[in-house]
Design a protein around this motif. Structure first.
Motif: not given
Length: 325
Positions: A258-274
């Protein structure tokens, strides 16, 4: 009228040699495209094939250096009025990433088929010749246009956005998610499961020969915030979280992301599940997170790189792009 296909070779197991029909180890990318086309020339495939060697590597080594040669070669072939379609031979380990990158950056005017093999060319039960013959059948079919980049493996046709390698051995090593295969193929038959969905559309993204650096953070038990910090540096333009379950992560890691995203780094949540489908959570908007939907981490990384290369950093706009895949 004879179908004319351009074959662009990058190496991989399909061009690999073990030195023994029963050996476990082998060297990828040993056979040249000229040798390979001479080998398939006796199969009577009913197409005129012209080849070009782009690279001859293990696909574990695939990256921008080869992509920046491969993409313009495909674009040149597609623009040639005498070319009816393109086949790319490729190692299986990173095949899905190359196919997805090409699918996003090429028009759907003519068929582009990526094909590989799970066994080297001198092994018992070599699957490369059949896979290649199937690829010729697909690339030469009039109904193949408008479907984007496709992958042919194990008598199945997959869309680039769906295909993923799920096994390390055996010829049935690829599967599609959320759609399974889009067609069944043999060297003499082809059955499509639906009509083309793209039509003769332009590329979704312009080609970039300088893709931004995007880190994939793989979530596991006992991961801590310091593990994240070690993978993110000043050159990191974006982050894909290969989360557990539906893109989840421990709270101690979430706070750092969250800290990195707040500083402007886009963050995508994916899944390690197949077969991981990641929907948006109520907290995503406040956290500035993007849900990867059906894209696995490695494909989510490709899409995020292209978005960043085009200057897009707004989480809402990035989410719309993921929703549209």
């Amino acid at each position: 009228m004879t179908t004319r296909l351009t074959v662009l070779a990058t190496g991989g197991t399909i061009a690999g040699i073990a030195g023994s029909a029963i050996a476990n180890d082998y060297t990828a990318g040993e056979i040249s495209i000229d040798e390979y086309l001479e080998k398939v020339g006796v199969l009577g495939l009913g197409a005129e094939l012209s080849g070009r060697q782009i690279a001859n590597i293990d696909s574990a080594d695939m990256g921008p250096e080869v992509w920046n040669l491969l993409h313009p070669a495909i674009a040149e072939a597609l623009a040639d009025a005498d070319c009816d379609g393109v086949i790319v031979t490729h190692g299986t380990d990173t095949l899905e990433e190359t196919a997805f990158l090409l699918d996003l950056t090429l028009p759907a005017t003519k068929p582009v088929v990526v094909v590989g093999a799970m066994r080297p060319a001198d092994a018992v039960g070599y699957d490369g010749l059949r896979n290649f013959a199937n690829a010729v059948r697909v690339a030469g079919d009039p109904q193949a246009s408008g479907r984007g980049v496709m992958v042919v493996m194990g008598d199945r046709v997959f869309a680039a956005r769906d295909v993923r390698k799920v096994r390390t051995r055996g010829t049935e090593a690829f599967r599609g998610f959320p759609r399974e295969s889009i067609g069944l193929v043999t060297p003499s038959t082809l059955e499509w499961f639906g009509a083309p969905w793209r039509g003769n559309t332009d590329a979704a993204f312009p080609w970039s020969d300088d893709l931004p650096q995007v880190a994939i953070i793989y979530i596991h038990a006992a991961i801590c915030a310091d593990d994240v910090a070690r993978q993110v540096d000043a050159d990191t333009r974006g982050i894909v979280v290969a989360g557990v379950g539906e893109g989840n992560m421990p709270e101690r890691v979430r706070r750092e992301i969250v800290r990195l995203a707040a500083n402007g780094t886009p963050v995508v949540r994916a899944s390690r599940a197949d077969e991981g489908l990641v929907d948006r959570e109520p907290e995503d908007e406040a956290n500035r997170f993007v849900a990867a939907r059906a894209l696995n981490p490695q494909k989510a990384r490709i899409l995020l790189q292209l978005l960043l290369a085009g200057g897009e950093t707004n989480p809402a706009a990035i989410q719309r792009a993921f929703d549209g895949r």
